[in-house]
Design an enzyme around this catalytic site. Structure first.
Site, PDB file in Angstrom:
ATOM      1  N   LYS A  98      23.728  -7.868  -3.456  1.00 41.21           N
ATOM      2  CA  LYS A  98      22.706  -8.848  -3.071  1.00 41.21           C
ATOM      3  C   LYS A  98      21.529  -8.130  -2.420  1.00 41.21           C
ATOM      4  CE  LYS A  98      23.721 -10.160   1.636  1.00 41.21           C
ATOM      5  NZ  LYS A  98      23.287 -11.060   2.637  1.00 41.21           N
ATOM      6  N   LYS A 114      18.534  -6.626   3.831  1.00 40.11           N
ATOM      7  CA  LYS A 114      17.618  -5.903   4.730  1.00 40.11           C
ATOM      8  C   LYS A 114      18.100  -4.496   4.962  1.00 40.11           C
ATOM      9  CE  LYS A 114      17.329  -9.916   7.697  1.00 40.11           C
ATOM     10  NZ  LYS A 114      18.721 -10.133   8.115  1.00 40.11           N
ATOM     11  N   LYS A 139      31.762  -4.848   5.023  1.00 35.64           N
ATOM     12  CA  LYS A 139      31.072  -4.008   6.015  1.00 35.64           C
ATOM     13  C   LYS A 139      32.011  -3.043   6.734  1.00 35.64           C
ATOM     14  CE  LYS A 139      26.790  -6.498   6.660  1.00 35.64           C
ATOM     15  NZ  LYS A 139      25.808  -7.140   7.504  1.00 35.64           N
TER      16      LYS A 139
END
Ligand code: AQP
Length: 326
Positions: free
Chosen positions: A192, A195, A111
């Site tokens: 993966k 959201k 991230k």
């Protein structure tokens, strides 16, 4: 009774990966364990959130917990930011964690992408997660595979604290399932299902309607081989679809391969979409019943109170051990 804690971030679009990987365990466990299911809103602000949307998403996750069958008479459902002890314990644990171990966390590396202007909260996120878990003497944490590393860190922090200050925290175990521990994105099986992926066709959200499910599955990536067989390395996209089908229908991957050995991808996809709709329809319906109800807010208020009371007991113990206060 042994204790279970788990949480979901209110970052919108709760998807099939969240459900199959983690949330379906919530209902399985509530009969035999003392279960605490949290809406971890403090975690969600490690990335930019719109304040008005965040408030809505908190209630969405709470309503989804009920919609998938979490029973508030058995489980405690509550909101993380309403229990200040989570942030307080996180600080105390940060003073017992190392920058080296945090910088090895894969999620942080992915991230932050090595960017110096990435926020500190993204770096310390796993310590807040450790605080969430350790605060309630948790024995078992039902999670998807992607959270295993954070769980290992939680165990290390708990053991380190216990060695330094004397027996304080229960060292928790991660609980991952045998199938669907990592559902991949439908338009890119290298990532993966998530959201925060910008493409809405990368996932099936638990609140998607039948039309969106059919369209997303029809568009889902496959390959040019034309055979329905499980081979994660060479056929990751088809293997991901088989994994989802097998998990939902409680079949083995071999049974699915056998069932569809003479079928075209399009026929398999039609059946997969039907199975997903069969799974999701009752969740969607129950969600719309409870989402705007007063019952939902009452359940959260009661859960917040219960969690607060329990957290205070642990905080007193921890502060005493460290020597804080007078
Ligand atoms: N793709 C997945 N397959 C299996 N399990 C998954 N989980 C998440 N994605 C998958 C599990 O769902 C639980 C709740 O996840 P979270 O809300 O803590 O956030 P996350 O792990 O960061 O999931 P997302 O969907 O990728 O959210 P964003 O995009 O906001 O970061 C966890 O137990 C997780 O393991």
């Amino acid at each position: 009774m042994k204790k279970v804690f788990s949480g979901v971030q209110p970052t919108g679009n709760i998807h099939l990966g969240n459900y199959l990987g983690a949330m379906r365990q919530f209902t399985e466990l509530q009969d035999e364990y003392d279960t605490m299911y949290c809406i971890v809103d403090l975690h969600s602000i490690t990335v930019e959130q719109d304040p008005a949307e965040l408030k809505e998403h908190i209630l969405d996750v709470a309503a989804l917990y009920l919609a998938i069958g979490v029973d508030p008479k058995k489980a405690t459902i509550f909101v993380q930011s309403n229990v200040p002890a989570h942030s307080e314990l996180a600080w105390l644990l940060m003073c017992n964690s190392y920058t080296g171990e945090l910088s090895r966390m894969t999620q942080y590396k992915e991230k932050s992408k090595g960017n110096e202007s990435s926020i500190v909260g993204l770096f310390t996120y796993p310590v807040l997660m450790a605080a969430d878990i350790l605060l309630y003497d948790t024995d078992v944490v039902p999670v998807g595979e992607d959270q295993r590393q954070h769980l290992e860190l939680t165990r290390d922090i708990a053991r380190r604290f216990n060695t330094k200050y004397g027996e304080t925290f229960t060292v928790p175990e991660a609980r991952t399932l045998k199938t669907a521990t990592r559902i991949m994105s439908l338009d890119d099986p290298g990532k993966k299902m998530s959201k925060s992926n910008e493409s809405e066709y990368s996932r099936i959200a638990l609140l998607d309607d039948e039309k969106k499910i059919n369209k997303t599955i029809a568009k889902a990536q496959t390959d040019s081989e034309g055979h329905i067989r499980y081979d994660e390395k060479n056929k990751p996209a088809v293997s991901n679809l088989i994994n989802i089908y097998a998990t939902i229908t409680c079949k083995t991957k071999e049974e699915v391969e056998n069932l569809y050995k003479d079928s075209r991808y399009s026929d398999f996809k039609k059946d997969l979409a039907t199975e997903i709709e069969r799974l999701i329809k009752p969740i969607r319906e129950r969600f719309s019943e409870v989402r705007g109800s007063k019952e939902l807010v009452d359940i959260l208020k009661e859960g917040d109170m219960k969690a607060k009371d329990r957290a205070e007991i642990m905080m007193k113990k921890v502060k005493d051990k460290i020597g804080l206060g007078y």
